[in-house]
Design a protein around this motif. Structure first.
Motif, PDB file in Angstrom:
ATOM      1  N   LYS B  55       0.825  -1.208   0.000  1.00 59.61           N
ATOM      2  CA  LYS B  55       0.000   0.000   0.000  1.00 59.61           C
ATOM      3  C   LYS B  55       0.864   1.265   0.000  1.00 59.61           C
ATOM      4  O   LYS B  55       1.749   1.434   0.839  1.00 59.61           O
ATOM      5  CB  LYS B  55      -0.892  -0.020   1.249  1.00 59.61           C
ATOM      6  CG  LYS B  55      -1.763   1.189   1.439  1.00 59.61           C
ATOM      7  CD  LYS B  55      -3.125   0.996   0.795  1.00 59.61           C
ATOM      8  CE  LYS B  55      -3.967   2.267   0.958  1.00 59.61           C
ATOM      9  NZ  LYS B  55      -4.679   2.591  -0.275  1.00 59.61           N
ATOM     10  N   ILE B  56       0.601   2.145  -0.962  1.00 59.09           N
ATOM     11  CA  ILE B  56       1.307   3.428  -1.036  1.00 59.09           C
ATOM     12  C   ILE B  56       0.383   4.513  -0.512  1.00 59.09           C
ATOM     13  O   ILE B  56      -0.778   4.608  -0.935  1.00 59.09           O
ATOM     14  CB  ILE B  56       1.714   3.748  -2.492  1.00 59.09           C
ATOM     15  CG1 ILE B  56       2.660   2.681  -3.030  1.00 59.09           C
ATOM     16  CG2 ILE B  56       2.365   5.136  -2.577  1.00 59.09           C
ATOM     17  CD1 ILE B  56       2.852   2.723  -4.534  1.00 59.09           C
ATOM     18  N   TYR B  57       0.898   5.339   0.394  1.00 60.74           N
ATOM     19  CA  TYR B  57       0.096   6.425   0.946  1.00 60.74           C
ATOM     20  C   TYR B  57      -0.274   7.408  -0.165  1.00 60.74           C
ATOM     21  O   TYR B  57       0.575   7.814  -0.958  1.00 60.74           O
ATOM     22  CB  TYR B  57       0.879   7.142   2.053  1.00 60.74           C
ATOM     23  CG  TYR B  57       0.092   8.239   2.723  1.00 60.74           C
ATOM     24  CD1 TYR B  57      -0.968   7.934   3.571  1.00 60.74           C
ATOM     25  CD2 TYR B  57       0.384   9.578   2.485  1.00 60.74           C
ATOM     26  CE1 TYR B  57      -1.708   8.940   4.176  1.00 60.74           C
ATOM     27  CE2 TYR B  57      -0.345  10.591   3.080  1.00 60.74           C
ATOM     28  CZ  TYR B  57      -1.400  10.259   3.921  1.00 60.74           C
ATOM     29  OH  TYR B  57      -2.129  11.258   4.509  1.00 60.74           O
ATOM     30  N   SER B  58      -1.560   7.759  -0.247  1.00 58.44           N
ATOM     31  CA  SER B  58      -1.993   8.668  -1.314  1.00 58.44           C
ATOM     32  C   SER B  58      -3.008   9.676  -0.785  1.00 58.44           C
ATOM     33  O   SER B  58      -3.578   9.505   0.296  1.00 58.44           O
ATOM     34  CB  SER B  58      -2.603   7.886  -2.480  1.00 58.44           C
ATOM     35  OG  SER B  58      -3.743   7.177  -2.045  1.00 58.44           O
ATOM     36  N   GLY B  62      -2.375  12.767  -5.284  1.00 55.87           N
ATOM     37  CA  GLY B  62      -1.717  11.620  -5.932  1.00 55.87           C
ATOM     38  C   GLY B  62      -1.028  10.754  -4.890  1.00 55.87           C
ATOM     39  O   GLY B  62      -1.436  10.734  -3.719  1.00 55.87           O
ATOM     40  N   TYR B  63      -0.004  10.052  -5.312  1.00 57.01           N
ATOM     41  CA  TYR B  63       0.751   9.186  -4.398  1.00 57.01           C
ATOM     42  C   TYR B  63       1.836  10.006  -3.708  1.00 57.01           C
ATOM     43  O   TYR B  63       2.465  10.860  -4.326  1.00 57.01           O
ATOM     44  CB  TYR B  63       1.413   8.033  -5.162  1.00 57.01           C
ATOM     45  CG  TYR B  63       0.441   7.178  -5.911  1.00 57.01           C
ATOM     46  CD1 TYR B  63      -0.334   6.221  -5.253  1.00 57.01           C
ATOM     47  CD2 TYR B  63       0.288   7.310  -7.291  1.00 57.01           C
ATOM     48  CE1 TYR B  63      -1.245   5.437  -5.937  1.00 57.01           C
ATOM     49  CE2 TYR B  63      -0.626   6.529  -7.989  1.00 57.01           C
ATOM     50  CZ  TYR B  63      -1.391   5.592  -7.303  1.00 57.01           C
ATOM     51  OH  TYR B  63      -2.286   4.822  -7.984  1.00 57.01           O
ATOM     52  N   SER B  64       2.077   9.707  -2.429  1.00 58.40           N
ATOM     53  CA  SER B  64       3.184  10.333  -1.705  1.00 58.40           C
ATOM     54  C   SER B  64       4.491   9.818  -2.302  1.00 58.40           C
ATOM     55  O   SER B  64       4.720   8.604  -2.385  1.00 58.40           O
ATOM     56  CB  SER B  64       3.100   9.960  -0.227  1.00 58.40           C
ATOM     57  OG  SER B  64       4.392   9.961   0.353  1.00 58.40           O
ATOM     58  N   THR B  65       5.384  10.744  -2.722  1.00 56.96           N
ATOM     59  CA  THR B  65       6.661  10.291  -3.310  1.00 56.96           C
ATOM     60  C   THR B  65       7.477   9.510  -2.286  1.00 56.96           C
ATOM     61  O   THR B  65       8.121   8.515  -2.624  1.00 56.96           O
ATOM     62  CB  THR B  65       7.502  11.487  -3.828  1.00 56.96           C
ATOM     63  OG1 THR B  65       7.569  12.487  -2.814  1.00 56.96           O
ATOM     64  CG2 THR B  65       6.895  12.084  -5.092  1.00 56.96           C
ATOM     65  N   GLN B  66       7.440   9.965  -1.020  1.00 58.30           N
ATOM     66  CA  GLN B  66       8.214   9.273   0.009  1.00 58.30           C
ATOM     67  C   GLN B  66       7.726   7.838   0.210  1.00 58.30           C
ATOM     68  O   GLN B  66       8.517   6.890   0.225  1.00 58.30           O
ATOM     69  CB  GLN B  66       8.136  10.045   1.329  1.00 58.30           C
ATOM     70  CG  GLN B  66       9.029   9.453   2.406  1.00 58.30           C
ATOM     71  CD  GLN B  66       8.828  10.115   3.761  1.00 58.30           C
ATOM     72  OE1 GLN B  66       7.905  10.891   3.958  1.00 58.30           O
ATOM     73  NE2 GLN B  66       9.702   9.790   4.693  1.00 58.30           N
ATOM     74  N   SER B  67       6.396   7.692   0.315  1.00 58.58           N
ATOM     75  CA  SER B  67       5.825   6.362   0.518  1.00 58.58           C
ATOM     76  C   SER B  67       6.077   5.468  -0.698  1.00 58.58           C
ATOM     77  O   SER B  67       6.456   4.297  -0.575  1.00 58.58           O
ATOM     78  CB  SER B  67       4.322   6.501   0.782  1.00 58.58           C
ATOM     79  OG  SER B  67       3.695   5.253   0.742  1.00 58.58           O
ATOM     80  N   PHE B  68       5.905   6.035  -1.884  1.00 64.49           N
ATOM     81  CA  PHE B  68       6.109   5.290  -3.122  1.00 64.49           C
ATOM     82  C   PHE B  68       7.563   4.799  -3.197  1.00 64.49           C
ATOM     83  O   PHE B  68       7.839   3.644  -3.524  1.00 64.49           O
ATOM     84  CB  PHE B  68       5.787   6.184  -4.326  1.00 64.49           C
ATOM     85  CG  PHE B  68       5.378   5.461  -5.583  1.00 64.49           C
ATOM     86  CD1 PHE B  68       5.828   4.181  -5.866  1.00 64.49           C
ATOM     87  CD2 PHE B  68       4.542   6.087  -6.515  1.00 64.49           C
ATOM     88  CE1 PHE B  68       5.440   3.524  -7.043  1.00 64.49           C
ATOM     89  CE2 PHE B  68       4.153   5.432  -7.680  1.00 64.49           C
ATOM     90  CZ  PHE B  68       4.622   4.153  -7.939  1.00 64.49           C
ATOM     91  N   ARG B  69       8.498   5.702  -2.850  1.00 65.22           N
ATOM     92  CA  ARG B  69       9.912   5.316  -2.903  1.00 65.22           C
ATOM     93  C   ARG B  69      10.204   4.178  -1.929  1.00 65.22           C
ATOM     94  O   ARG B  69      10.875   3.202  -2.274  1.00 65.22           O
ATOM     95  CB  ARG B  69      10.801   6.530  -2.579  1.00 65.22           C
ATOM     96  CG  ARG B  69      12.290   6.185  -2.476  1.00 65.22           C
ATOM     97  CD  ARG B  69      13.166   7.395  -2.240  1.00 65.22           C
ATOM     98  NE  ARG B  69      12.775   8.207  -1.108  1.00 65.22           N
ATOM     99  CZ  ARG B  69      12.966   7.858   0.179  1.00 65.22           C
ATOM    100  NH1 ARG B  69      13.570   6.716   0.480  1.00 65.22           N
ATOM    101  NH2 ARG B  69      12.572   8.646   1.147  1.00 65.22           N
TER     102      ARG B  69
END
Lengths: 211, 211
Positions: B55-58, B62-69
């Protein structure tokens, strides 16, 4: 030519690498299924992409590797020959000049430039190292169209500006920065990291499969 | 993890490069449309691929870059850290050891090996050069999982065999040959040519647009 979608054109270099490899292995024919399987695409993607190219000779065995290669060489501008100048004679720059894979594909490093005075007029694998101030003159005389940047990041933009002034049309950038260039100049950033990430990912998948 | 299709996993390194770049530029959010546009994919491909990840924080941005990374770092095995050994201290090998981009992504060159006697016990950027005969011992002690081959093609298979003997799990191969390894060892071939072909192609398209 100008109407090939970007998604299609981004796959042409992959097709070319694969076809050259198959031809070197002695294969005279390749099918869209074979290409699809090797490159992890669908056969219908391959067949759709081929519609944008010149006619490739085919038989019931598939596409002729020789014909496919020649059509791709034309499409990719490989057959025309491309003269290149490299700026930054450090270890990466030297590695690229040493690299044997360019010449056979129509790409030739004709000149190297560096700011280090002690390197000027020496040669790397027979390619002369010039002062940066000679760029305009050398690029014109050697009909150089591609510039390779292998300098540190903090020098790269200045080198790109010099290449633009010298009327170089394409820049292959190995420095880890985004270059600003006029719209008539093409920049391609080379980056080895995605290939390393891909290795790490496959290793992780393999490790989790074994559990 | 093991059920991610190959087509999806091949895109994860591209997402990672893009997200890291956006985060460095100060972006806190990215949308699937932004990623799709930057990587020449469709937004629905991005959204489908993301379903395979944690799960990516959004938010509505959009999507959080930190969470996505972070999710991608886990998926790609980057966060775990990877120790590497490099064989072949020529110009390409040196260029890779000099390269600053590895360490920040969790990849560290811990040892270099070469057959040239005069290089043994010297160091490259602080990384010691060892005799090839010491590989098993050094790989075990330094917990090295990835081997990098930057030897000439005719030495690469023998080096790969030594790496397999030393229980290295992944090989990043810069030599222009296809290596034969047991099925539990992963090989990724690095190749700069597709990026150069892509540049030549874009230059050709630009030239034909101007006519």
């Amino acid at each position: 030519m100008i109407n090939i979608p970007a998604a299609v054109s981004s796959r042409l270099p992959l097709y070319y690498e694969y076809i050259v490899h198959m031809e070197e292995q002695g294969s005279r024919w390749v099918s869209s299924n074979m290409i699809a399987s090797a490159l992890d695409l669908t056969p219908s993607t391959i067949r759709q992409d081929i519609k944008y190219l010149d006619k490739i000779y085919s038989s019931s065995f598939g596409y002729s590797t020789q014909s496919f290669r020649q059509v791709l060489e034309d499409a990719l501008g490989i057959s025309a020959g491309n003269n290149m100048a490299l700026v930054g004679a450090g270890s990466l720059g030297r590695a690229l000049v040493h690299y044997k894979g360019f010449a056979s594909k129509g790409f030739t490093v004709k000149a190297v430039f560096d700011k280090r005075e002690d390197l000027i007029d020496t040669d790397i694998d027979g390619v002369k190292v010039w002062q940066l101030g000679r760029m305009n003159e050398v690029v014109k005389r050697e009909r150089i169209t591609i510039g390779i940047i292998t300098t540190p990041a903090d020098a790269a933009q200045q080198v790109a500006n010099m290449m633009v002034d010298a009327k170089i049309q394409g820049i292959w950038n190995f420095a880890p920065i985004n270059l600003r260039v006029p719209p008539n100049v093409t920049v391609e950033n080379a980056n080895v990291m995605p290939s390393l990430f891909s290795l790490a990912f496959k290793m992780k998948v393999m490790a989790s499969t074994k559990k």
